[in-house]
Design a protein around this motif. Structure first.
Motif, PDB file in Angstrom:
ATOM      1  N   VAL A 502     -14.989 -31.892   5.261  1.00 40.89           N
ATOM      2  CA  VAL A 502     -15.715 -30.630   5.400  1.00 40.89           C
ATOM      3  C   VAL A 502     -15.027 -29.554   4.567  1.00 40.89           C
ATOM      4  O   VAL A 502     -13.829 -29.289   4.771  1.00 40.89           O
ATOM      5  CB  VAL A 502     -15.740 -30.181   6.883  1.00 40.89           C
ATOM      6  CG1 VAL A 502     -16.529 -28.881   7.032  1.00 40.89           C
ATOM      7  CG2 VAL A 502     -16.326 -31.269   7.770  1.00 40.89           C
ATOM      8  N   PRO A 503     -15.737 -28.912   3.638  1.00 40.25           N
ATOM      9  CA  PRO A 503     -15.142 -27.769   2.932  1.00 40.25           C
ATOM     10  C   PRO A 503     -14.867 -26.626   3.911  1.00 40.25           C
ATOM     11  O   PRO A 503     -15.692 -26.331   4.786  1.00 40.25           O
ATOM     12  CB  PRO A 503     -16.217 -27.370   1.909  1.00 40.25           C
ATOM     13  CG  PRO A 503     -17.147 -28.535   1.832  1.00 40.25           C
ATOM     14  CD  PRO A 503     -17.098 -29.209   3.170  1.00 40.25           C
ATOM     15  N   ARG A 504     -13.718 -25.981   3.789  1.00 36.81           N
ATOM     16  CA  ARG A 504     -13.407 -24.849   4.651  1.00 36.81           C
ATOM     17  C   ARG A 504     -14.243 -23.626   4.236  1.00 36.81           C
ATOM     18  O   ARG A 504     -14.346 -23.306   3.062  1.00 36.81           O
ATOM     19  CB  ARG A 504     -11.930 -24.485   4.564  1.00 36.81           C
ATOM     20  CG  ARG A 504     -10.980 -25.546   5.031  1.00 36.81           C
ATOM     21  CD  ARG A 504      -9.559 -24.987   4.999  1.00 36.81           C
ATOM     22  NE  ARG A 504      -8.550 -26.030   5.133  1.00 36.81           N
ATOM     23  CZ  ARG A 504      -7.239 -25.793   5.103  1.00 36.81           C
ATOM     24  NH1 ARG A 504      -6.790 -24.559   4.919  1.00 36.81           N
ATOM     25  NH2 ARG A 504      -6.369 -26.798   5.223  1.00 36.81           N
ATOM     26  N   ALA A 505     -14.770 -22.943   5.231  1.00 34.87           N
ATOM     27  CA  ALA A 505     -15.484 -21.686   4.989  1.00 34.87           C
ATOM     28  C   ALA A 505     -14.486 -20.529   4.975  1.00 34.87           C
ATOM     29  O   ALA A 505     -13.340 -20.666   5.423  1.00 34.87           O
ATOM     30  CB  ALA A 505     -16.521 -21.467   6.090  1.00 34.87           C
ATOM     31  N   ASP A 506     -14.926 -19.370   4.471  1.00 31.04           N
ATOM     32  CA  ASP A 506     -14.122 -18.165   4.620  1.00 31.04           C
ATOM     33  C   ASP A 506     -13.904 -17.917   6.111  1.00 31.04           C
ATOM     34  O   ASP A 506     -14.858 -17.984   6.903  1.00 31.04           O
ATOM     35  CB  ASP A 506     -14.839 -16.960   4.002  1.00 31.04           C
ATOM     36  CG  ASP A 506     -14.905 -17.043   2.482  1.00 31.04           C
ATOM     37  OD1 ASP A 506     -14.096 -17.800   1.891  1.00 31.04           O
ATOM     38  OD2 ASP A 506     -15.762 -16.370   1.895  1.00 31.04           O
ATOM     39  N   GLY A 507     -12.686 -17.643   6.492  1.00 27.98           N
ATOM     40  CA  GLY A 507     -12.400 -17.446   7.905  1.00 27.98           C
ATOM     41  C   GLY A 507     -12.027 -18.723   8.640  1.00 27.98           C
ATOM     42  O   GLY A 507     -11.857 -18.704   9.868  1.00 27.98           O
ATOM     43  N   TYR A 508     -11.896 -19.844   7.907  1.00 30.89           N
ATOM     44  CA  TYR A 508     -11.439 -21.087   8.544  1.00 30.89           C
ATOM     45  C   TYR A 508     -10.124 -20.821   9.267  1.00 30.89           C
ATOM     46  O   TYR A 508      -9.234 -20.130   8.756  1.00 30.89           O
ATOM     47  CB  TYR A 508     -11.246 -22.181   7.504  1.00 30.89           C
ATOM     48  CG  TYR A 508     -10.557 -23.414   8.056  1.00 30.89           C
ATOM     49  CD1 TYR A 508     -11.275 -24.380   8.756  1.00 30.89           C
ATOM     50  CD2 TYR A 508      -9.184 -23.613   7.892  1.00 30.89           C
ATOM     51  CE1 TYR A 508     -10.655 -25.498   9.274  1.00 30.89           C
ATOM     52  CE2 TYR A 508      -8.549 -24.728   8.399  1.00 30.89           C
ATOM     53  CZ  TYR A 508      -9.285 -25.676   9.093  1.00 30.89           C
ATOM     54  OH  TYR A 508      -8.646 -26.785   9.610  1.00 30.89           O
ATOM     55  N   PHE A 509      -9.977 -21.418  10.456  1.00 35.30           N
ATOM     56  CA  PHE A 509      -8.779 -21.162  11.258  1.00 35.30           C
ATOM     57  C   PHE A 509      -8.338 -22.443  11.954  1.00 35.30           C
ATOM     58  O   PHE A 509      -9.112 -23.062  12.682  1.00 35.30           O
ATOM     59  CB  PHE A 509      -9.086 -20.081  12.301  1.00 35.30           C
ATOM     60  CG  PHE A 509      -7.938 -19.820  13.248  1.00 35.30           C
ATOM     61  CD1 PHE A 509      -6.720 -19.328  12.789  1.00 35.30           C
ATOM     62  CD2 PHE A 509      -8.089 -20.065  14.608  1.00 35.30           C
ATOM     63  CE1 PHE A 509      -5.667 -19.091  13.664  1.00 35.30           C
ATOM     64  CE2 PHE A 509      -7.044 -19.824  15.501  1.00 35.30           C
ATOM     65  CZ  PHE A 509      -5.829 -19.335  15.020  1.00 35.30           C
ATOM     66  N   ASN A 510      -7.098 -22.824  11.689  1.00 39.29           N
ATOM     67  CA  ASN A 510      -6.452 -23.926  12.398  1.00 39.29           C
ATOM     68  C   ASN A 510      -5.023 -23.474  12.652  1.00 39.29           C
ATOM     69  O   ASN A 510      -4.220 -23.406  11.720  1.00 39.29           O
ATOM     70  CB  ASN A 510      -6.482 -25.208  11.555  1.00 39.29           C
ATOM     71  CG  ASN A 510      -5.881 -26.406  12.279  1.00 39.29           C
ATOM     72  OD1 ASN A 510      -4.840 -26.292  12.942  1.00 39.29           O
ATOM     73  ND2 ASN A 510      -6.512 -27.567  12.154  1.00 39.29           N
ATOM     74  N   PRO A 511      -4.689 -23.126  13.894  1.00 41.04           N
ATOM     75  CA  PRO A 511      -3.364 -22.554  14.147  1.00 41.04           C
ATOM     76  C   PRO A 511      -2.213 -23.513  13.889  1.00 41.04           C
ATOM     77  O   PRO A 511      -1.105 -23.069  13.568  1.00 41.04           O
ATOM     78  CB  PRO A 511      -3.428 -22.155  15.627  1.00 41.04           C
ATOM     79  CG  PRO A 511      -4.501 -23.018  16.211  1.00 41.04           C
ATOM     80  CD  PRO A 511      -5.502 -23.198  15.108  1.00 41.04           C
TER      81      PRO A 511
END
Length: 532
Positions: A502-511
């Motif tokens: 999956v391409p990351r979108a703007d605002g992708y978040f994985n802590p």
């Protein structure tokens, strides 16, 4: 600049090889930094403490990630939708939420503004708690090494593969008592193609035992017991590869495994797993390994089972240099790079042993700080157990002469059947004899300047640079598609698992990625060791 080392390698040529490898790797690293996969997102959930499976064995992390993907997509990651749902209630834990998701009763959204900030902070706390557990397990390893002692290298590496964890345990302990320093619990055939991690202790497996968190826990406890009994630390190895590479890496960190097979191209070439999926999963898995203090084992030895070990020797070097670059970028130190190679030249070839020495010494000098893993002969084992035992002794001799760090024991019955315990006992006796009889022979082995061994090594290095120039020009994914490594062709948009990219979108978040990206794992570890 003057040549260096026993082989008089040209340092300018060595630097050029590394620079080319770095440039060839960069587009793939950028791809990994701008994409995610279903397994990366499930790994975050595991780090945050979600475990277990439904009555059919489907893990709760799969249920939860699939529900998020179906409702809002994964391009922003699972963290915001999951922790937003937990904050909105009525769920008491990620497990409750996953069970509701499995029943089709959980609703997910992408929160905004204050709700998004609260979800981010809650997810960060959960990820931080899981990574702190991994940090504690790393510190636990250090305490145990101080308590029982670390065996000298080369470490003897032995595979256990009964399919039943409760049979593996006594076999592993027996192997340790006979001299094994590293026990590898090889995975059940086909597990790398499962897009989920099985749960619990398993007693069924084909040519191996399933990699599960409970199996990791059971074997780690058993090897701790035998380590205390023997007065030396016995390391545990498993496999972070396949479609669940990030998740298995996380479980390994949580259960204090010491080594994990984790190669940048093995799954692509030998398991037909999509190249993009593999490289994205690999980066996250190596970040976890770096944090956990786990040594990776790479799989270059496998190339020589499908390609000629003389003609393709330079492809091993190229792959090692790429593995080194990918490993460093993910935070692995040199001491965690168990780069692989193998004793696979046809023994009927004149000067075969001299060629082997050239290749092994070349790898040793190119990667002086790496705990190299040297693999025994397999392709040319004929079923003549006497010739096989002799060939294994030559392999052990090459390993000692060239200062290899980890020697996987060779079996004289390789290719006939799954080795019996008696075969393993004889194999351990072989490597013990050679290691003890040779002592510090590596100090005395100095190839003649300009001689056969030195010239062969320089030729292989030159061929490696030529190949790296082509890989850097055409692209690593193109080189893989053309069958450059291990002969097999694997195009970038084919293979298993592509649908999970999956391409990351703007605002992708994985802590978890946020923490692993921002913190030096070795600096964090050094701080952990400072007394209060």
């Amino acid at each position: 600049m003057a040549p260096q080392g026993k082989l008089d390698l040209d340092p300018v040529m060595v630097r050029k090889a590394r620079a080319l490898a770095a440039r060839a790797a960069e587009p793939v690293i950028e791809m990994a930094r701008t994409h995610t996969t279903v397994s990366v997102e499930r790994a975050l959930l595991r780090i945050a403490g979600l475990a277990g499976a439904d009555a059919d064995g489907r893990p709760w992390v799969n249920h939860l990630a699939d529900a998020v993907r179906d409702q809002v997509g994964l391009e922003h990651g699972v963290a915001l939708p999951v922790w937003d749902a937990l904050l909105r209630g009525p769920y008491r834990s990620p497990g409750d939420l996953a069970r509701a998701a499995a029943r089709g009763e959980a609703a997910f959204r992408l929160p905004r503004d204050a709700d998004a900030r609260e979800a981010r902070e809650a997810a960060r706390r959960a990820a931080r708690s899981g990574i702190a557990r991994i940090d504690r397990r790393r510190a636990e390893r250090d305490r145990m090494l101080a308590e029982v002692g670390d065996p000298p290298q080369p470490w003897i590496y032995l595979i256990v593969a009964t399919g039943d964890i409760y049979e593996d345990i006594p076999q592993a302990q027996a192997a340790a008592r006979e001299g094994a320093d590293v026990v590898a619990v090889i995975r059940s055939t086909g597990q790398s193609l499962l897009d989920f991690v099985p749960e619990g202790a398993t007693r069924e497996g084909y040519a191996g035992t399933y990699a599960t968190q409970e199996n990791f826990r059971l074997m780690r406890a058993a090897l701790d017991d035998v380590s205390r009994e023997l007065g030396r630390y016995v390391r545990l190895t498993n496999y972070a590869s396949g479609l669940c590479m990030p998740e298995i890496a996380a479980l390994a960190g949580l259960e204090r495994l010491d080594m994990m097979l984790n190669d940048c191209m093995y799954g692509i070439i030998f398991r037909d797993i999509n190249p993009r999926r593999t490289f994205i999963d690999q980066r996250f898995s190596r970040q976890v390994h770096a944090r956990a203090g786990i040594v990776i084992n790479t799989g270059e030895d496998n190339y020589l089972t499908t390609a000629d070990a003389v003609d393709a020797a330079h492809t091993v070097i190229v792959s090692q240099l790429l593995n080194e670059r990918f490993g460093h970028e993910a935070g692995l130190a040199d001491a965690q790079l168990g780069l692989g190679h193998a004793f696979e030249i046809d023994p009927s070839l004149p000067d075969s042993f001299r060629l082997e020495l050239a290749h092994a010494q070349l790898v040793r000098e190119l990667f002086p700080g790496a705990p190299l893993k040297y693999m025994p002969p397999t392709k040319h084992m004929t079923g003549n157990i006497f010739a096989g035992y002799l060939l294994d002794a030559f392999f052990n001799l090459a390993g000692v002469m060239t200062g290899q760090s980890i020697i996987l024991i060779g079996m004289m019955t390789e290719g006939i059947h799954t080795p019996w315990l008696s075969d393993r006992d004889l194999a351990l006796e072989n490597v013990r004899y050679v290691r003890d009889a040779c002592g510090g022979l590596a100090e005395d082995f100095v190839p003649r300047p300009g001689g056969f061994v030195a010239e062969r090594a320089r030729r292989v290095l030159g061929e490696s640079v030529e190949l790296l120039e082509r890989v850097e020009r055409d692209g690593l994914l193109t080189a893989i598609a053309e069958g450059t490594f291990g002969v097999t062709r694997r195009p970038p948009d084919a293979g298993k698992g592509l649908e999970g990219v999956v391409p990351r979108a703007d605002g992708y978040f994985n802590p978890a990625i946020e923490i692993l990206d921002d913190e030096d794992p070795h600096a964090v570890h050094a701080e952990e060791e400072v007394p209060a």
